[in-house]
Design an enzyme around this catalytic site. Structure first.
Site, PDB file in Angstrom:
ATOM      1  N   ASP A 147      36.829 -43.452 102.938  1.00  0.00           N
ATOM      2  CA  ASP A 147      35.688 -43.344 102.063  1.00  0.00           C
ATOM      3  C   ASP A 147      35.826 -43.627 100.828  1.00  0.00           C
ATOM      4  O   ASP A 147      36.571 -43.012  99.886  1.00  0.00           O
ATOM      5  CB  ASP A 147      34.924 -41.951 102.027  1.00  0.00           C
ATOM      6  N   GLN A 191      39.386 -41.797  99.391  1.00  0.00           N
ATOM      7  CA  GLN A 191      39.982 -41.158 100.287  1.00  0.00           C
ATOM      8  C   GLN A 191      41.421 -41.691 100.576  1.00  0.00           C
ATOM      9  O   GLN A 191      41.445 -43.097 100.792  1.00  0.00           O
ATOM     10  CB  GLN A 191      39.299 -40.880 101.585  1.00  0.00           C
ATOM     11  N   SER A 202      35.941 -36.188 101.118  1.00  0.00           N
ATOM     12  CA  SER A 202      35.035 -36.707 100.196  1.00  0.00           C
ATOM     13  C   SER A 202      33.915 -35.939  99.233  1.00  0.00           C
ATOM     14  O   SER A 202      33.883 -34.686  99.470  1.00  0.00           O
ATOM     15  CB  SER A 202      34.348 -37.544 101.070  1.00  0.00           C
TER      16      SER A 202
HETATM   17  C1  FRU Z   1      34.061 -39.876 106.741  1.00  0.00           C
HETATM   18  C2  FRU Z   1      34.802 -38.575 106.412  1.00  0.00           C
HETATM   19  C3  FRU Z   1      34.183 -37.505 105.543  1.00  0.00           C
HETATM   20  C4  FRU Z   1      35.281 -36.563 105.142  1.00  0.00           C
HETATM   21  C5  FRU Z   1      36.453 -37.674 104.959  1.00  0.00           C
HETATM   22  C6  FRU Z   1      37.946 -37.349 105.085  1.00  0.00           C
HETATM   23  O1  FRU Z   1      34.642 -41.050 106.950  1.00  0.00           O
HETATM   24  O2  FRU Z   1      35.247 -38.122 107.716  1.00  0.00           O
HETATM   25  O3  FRU Z   1      33.037 -36.757 106.163  1.00  0.00           O
HETATM   26  O4  FRU Z   1      35.014 -35.986 103.850  1.00  0.00           O
HETATM   27  O5  FRU Z   1      36.052 -38.961 105.756  1.00  0.00           O
HETATM   28  O6  FRU Z   1      38.852 -38.315 104.967  1.00  0.00           O
END
Ligand code: FRU
Length: 467
Positions: free
Chosen positions: A20, A36, A81
């Site tokens: 993300d 991420q 995120s």
């Molecule tokens: C969405 C997600 C979010 C989380 C993150 C973890 O792709 O699952 O909900 O914060 O990725 O990497």
């Protein structure tokens, strides 16, 4: 390794895993895209934190490495995120202050389902006066602070200021396995109180991730990523989708009580194979820009063939405007045009081989059928009131097959090709389809057919020197 798959104007990790987009903002003039990031991927259990890109122009980016590491007990299983907000004039030097809000994820050892037990979600705040050096981490909300109807899945804060208050959206899964969004209010952005939820009248998925708010022309939309939609007729068996819902007239996301949404009015942001977890922000010029993850959780297709040392990328920044019928229009940020080089004019039956594997194609049709073929492997077909993306080469699509979106007659089409990423925009950005692909050729072949005129620009490399 086949490294022509590296990109010239899409953000990708130097090595490792990216998902993300996080913390999008323009701060003291500079654009910040956090993301991420698991730099040690594909090592099993690679730690997940935030990586960081900066740019002055949305086109030429520098990667600053790891910004937020999962180095406190509240985020032992990942710094998940979150978003950024800019506080005008709040830094010690009288200039703006950056705040980052995100979720610390902890999976406790033991025999747990990690839905009802075994998981902790902590909302964490970090401040920065220069956008690069990040201050200490402050835990703002913990598992016991969420409403009793929530499971342990509560994450992905989106924060904004409105009418003298701070507001936060959090994605959540309730104990009946229904996805929803929590709304919280604060006077100072630090001490938060639960204000109410926002949920669809009929259940739509078991969990909503990455909520976001779009406000344009006095109207509002809730963007969210419902999980568990794989059996819906339009879902292609894909579990998670990213879409937006209009906030009913007379209601606001910044409000208290239960906000009931019409889940049937969900529109997908993107109809291609690879799009999830988008985030928006308003830049200093007032534009609403969106960036999505050009990847999918649990997708049945491949995004790192041949043992690539990196996985996934983000979409280009897209300018979002309100369409006439409640749809949101998406157009590539105009800054991308600064990468355009030599232009080639194409019409019915023309074929072109470019020097590199990057192009910006703009086509204007007469409303009849038209087709753009890329490397003879990926076809963008406009016919019968729809745009179709189809792979005729399994090796290039690696599991991707065909996607179609109804558009009505196609008046204009824009296709961005950037080595292993393709984004298709139709009818002024009313319909978008994004896909990864893994062509072997170093140079791009473009072929056009139909009653159509197109300009194909060669595209420069905004990432030269970045990786
Ligand atoms: C969405 C997600 C979010 C989380 C993150 C973890 O792709 O699952 O909900 O914060 O990725 O990497």
């Amino acid at each position: 390794m086949h490294d022509t798959w590296r990109m010239g104007f899409h953000l990708m990790p130097p090595t490792g895993w990216l998902n993300d987009p996080n913390g999008l903002c323009q701060f003291r003039g500079t654009y910040h895209v956090f993301h991420q990031y698991s730099p040690d991927w594909p090592a099993p259990g690679a730690a997940r934190g935030w990586g960081h890109f900066v740019s002055d122009d949305l086109v030429r980016w520098r990667h600053l490495g790891i910004a937020v590491a999962p180095d406190t007990p509240d985020e032992a299983s990942g710094s998940y995120s979150g978003c950024a907000v800019v506080l005008r004039g709040a830094a010690p030097d009288g200039d703006d202050l950056m705040r980052l809000y995100y979720t610390g994820n902890v999976k406790e050892p033991g025999d747990h389902d990690y839905v009802r037990t075994g998981r902790r979600s902590t909302q964490i705040l970090i401040e920065s006066a220069d956008g690069v050096a990040l201050g200490e981490k402050r835990a703002l909300l913990r598992t016991g602070d969420y409403p009793a109807f929530c499971t342990r899945h509560v994450r992905d804060p989106k924060v904004w200021r409105e009418d003298g208050s701070w507001w936060m959206l959090l994605g959540a899964r309730d104990i009946d396995d229904r996805g929803l969004v929590l709304r919280l209010r604060s006077d100072d952005g630090v001490a938060w109180e639960y204000a109410g939820d926002a949920r669809p009248r009929e259940p739509l998925g078991y969990m909503w991730e990455c909520p976001d708010r779009v406000a344009l022309d006095g109207r509002e939309w809730l963007s969210a990523c419902p999980q568990g939609l794989q059996s819906l007729p339009w879902a292609h068996g894909i579990r998670d989708h990213a879409g937006y819902l209009p906030v009913p007239a007379g209601k606001k996301l910044a409000g208290t009580g239960e906000l009931v949404l019409d889940g049937g009015s969900l529109r997908l942001w993107d109809h291609g194979f690879d799009f999830y977890a988008p985030q928006t922000f308003v830049d200093e010029s007032g534009r609403t820009l969106l960036i999505g993850w050009m990847g999918m959780p649990e997708a049945p297709y491949e995004s790192a063939p041949d043992g690539l040392s990196w996985c996934h990328c983000l979409t280009v920044p897209r300018e979002i405007t309100a369409g006439a019928d409640g749809a949101l229009l998406q157009r590539p940020a105009r800054e991308l045009e600064t990468l355009r080089g030599a232009a080639h004019k194409l019409t019915d039956g023309d074929e072109l081989r470019l020097g590199e594997h990057r192009a910006d194609v703009v086509a204007h049709g007469a409303g009849g059928p038209l087709e753009l073929a890329l490397d003879g492997a990926l076809r963008v077909t406009c016919a019968d009131g729809a745009v179709r993306l189809s792979f005729s080469d399994d090796a290039v699509g690696v599991g991707r097959t065909e996607r179609t979106v109804r558009t009505g007659a196609v008046r204009d089409l824009r296709v961005l090709v950037d080595s292993s990423a393709v984004e298709v925009y139709a009818n002024d950005g009313a319909a978008v389809l994004s896909t990864r692909w893994f062509p072997r050729a170093d140079a791009l072949d473009v072929a056009l057919s139909g009653d159509v005129r197109a300009t194909v620009w060669e595209m420069g490399d905004g990432m030269a020197g970045t990786y």
